[in-house]
Write an enzyme that holds these catalytic residues in place. Structure first.
Site, PDB file in Angstrom:
ATOM      1  N   LEU A  73      -6.877 -26.274  -6.158  1.00  0.00           N
ATOM      2  CA  LEU A  73      -6.891 -26.021  -4.714  1.00  0.00           C
ATOM      3  C   LEU A  73      -6.315 -24.665  -4.324  1.00  0.00           C
ATOM      4  CD1 LEU A  73      -5.887 -29.573  -3.409  1.00  0.00           C
ATOM      5  CD2 LEU A  73      -8.144 -28.717  -4.051  1.00  0.00           C
ATOM      6  N   CYS A  74      -5.993 -23.838  -5.287  1.00  0.00           N
ATOM      7  CA  CYS A  74      -5.497 -22.484  -5.018  1.00  0.00           C
ATOM      8  C   CYS A  74      -6.705 -21.568  -4.819  1.00  0.00           C
ATOM      9  CB  CYS A  74      -4.646 -22.024  -6.201  1.00  0.00           C
ATOM     10  SG  CYS A  74      -3.701 -20.539  -5.909  1.00  0.00           S
ATOM     11  N   HIS A  75      -6.701 -20.786  -3.743  1.00  0.00           N
ATOM     12  CA  HIS A  75      -7.818 -19.891  -3.460  1.00  0.00           C
ATOM     13  C   HIS A  75      -7.886 -18.748  -4.471  1.00  0.00           C
ATOM     14  CE1 HIS A  75      -7.310 -21.794   0.495  1.00  0.00           C
ATOM     15  NE2 HIS A  75      -8.600 -21.550   0.659  1.00  0.00           N
ATOM     16  N   MET A 111       1.823 -18.068  -4.922  1.00  0.00           N
ATOM     17  CA  MET A 111       1.475 -18.758  -6.170  1.00  0.00           C
ATOM     18  C   MET A 111       1.140 -17.763  -7.277  1.00  0.00           C
ATOM     19  SD  MET A 111       2.204 -21.711  -5.340  1.00  0.00           S
ATOM     20  CE  MET A 111       1.901 -22.331  -6.967  1.00  0.00           C
ATOM     21  N   GLU A 112       0.518 -16.657  -6.915  1.00  0.00           N
ATOM     22  CA  GLU A 112       0.194 -15.632  -7.910  1.00  0.00           C
ATOM     23  C   GLU A 112       1.474 -14.992  -8.446  1.00  0.00           C
ATOM     24  OE1 GLU A 112      -3.345 -16.763  -5.858  1.00  0.00           O
ATOM     25  OE2 GLU A 112      -1.382 -16.246  -5.080  1.00  0.00           O
ATOM     26  N   ASP A 126       7.561 -17.611 -26.323  1.00  0.00           N
ATOM     27  CA  ASP A 126       6.672 -17.714 -27.483  1.00  0.00           C
ATOM     28  C   ASP A 126       6.972 -16.629 -28.511  1.00  0.00           C
ATOM     29  OD1 ASP A 126       4.355 -18.696 -28.980  1.00  0.00           O
ATOM     30  OD2 ASP A 126       3.459 -16.782 -28.397  1.00  0.00           O
TER      31      ASP A 126
END
Length: 156
Positions: A73-75, A111-112, A126
């Site tokens: 649902l993230c554009h 969000m980005e 890692d």
């Protein structure tokens, strides 16, 4: 405002078509704590996998660009700037990761920015796990945002 839940109780992507295009920017931060040995390898660029900071920077940038592929649902956004920076705290063996994402658009870039920090931290983990499997990723958060209907916001 339209509901984000349809008549069947299903979540939907928010309709941003009526929102104004504004310059939007978000800054996120996070940290990774590690042993002195692992930290020293990063600082001296002696990690067996190579340039840890350089690889983590590219991974963070790629994560910001792929955010809509990772988070439902993230554009998908046409980012105009993504920067990922690192601050080395030699006393506490902590690497602070800061990301900045920017665009001119109809929805925010928090969000980005969070994705960039998260994936950069995961990449550090890692690449350093052979030297320290007990590292800790923490304090990932948005610290500042600007643009949009709600305007500017900054963590106190």
């Amino acid at each position: 405002m339209l509901s984000h839940i349809d008549e069947h109780g299903q979540a939907n992507m928010v309709d941003v078509s009526l929102k104004q295009i504004t310059t939007r920017e978000a800054i996120a931060q996070g940290m990774i704590s590690m042993s002195k040995e692992a930290f020293s390898q990063v600082v001296a660029n002696e990690n067996k996998k190579g340039d840890v900071i350089g690889v983590a920077r590219i991974a963070g940038i790629q994560a910001a660009k792929k955010c809509a592929d990772l988070i439902p649902l993230c554009h998908p956004l046409a980012l105009t700037k993504v920067a990922v920076d690192f601050e080395l705290d030699e006393q506490d063996c902590i690497i602070k990761i800061t990301s900045l994402c920017k665009l001119s658009g109809k929805t925010g870039v928090e969000m980005e920015a969070l994705s960039a920090v998260s994936v950069a931290a995961l990449t550090l983990f890692d690449m350093c796990k052979a030297a320290d499997p007990d590292m800790e990723i923490h304090s990932i958060r948005v610290i500042k945002k600007s643009g949009g209907k709600h305007g500017d916001w900054q963590r106190r």
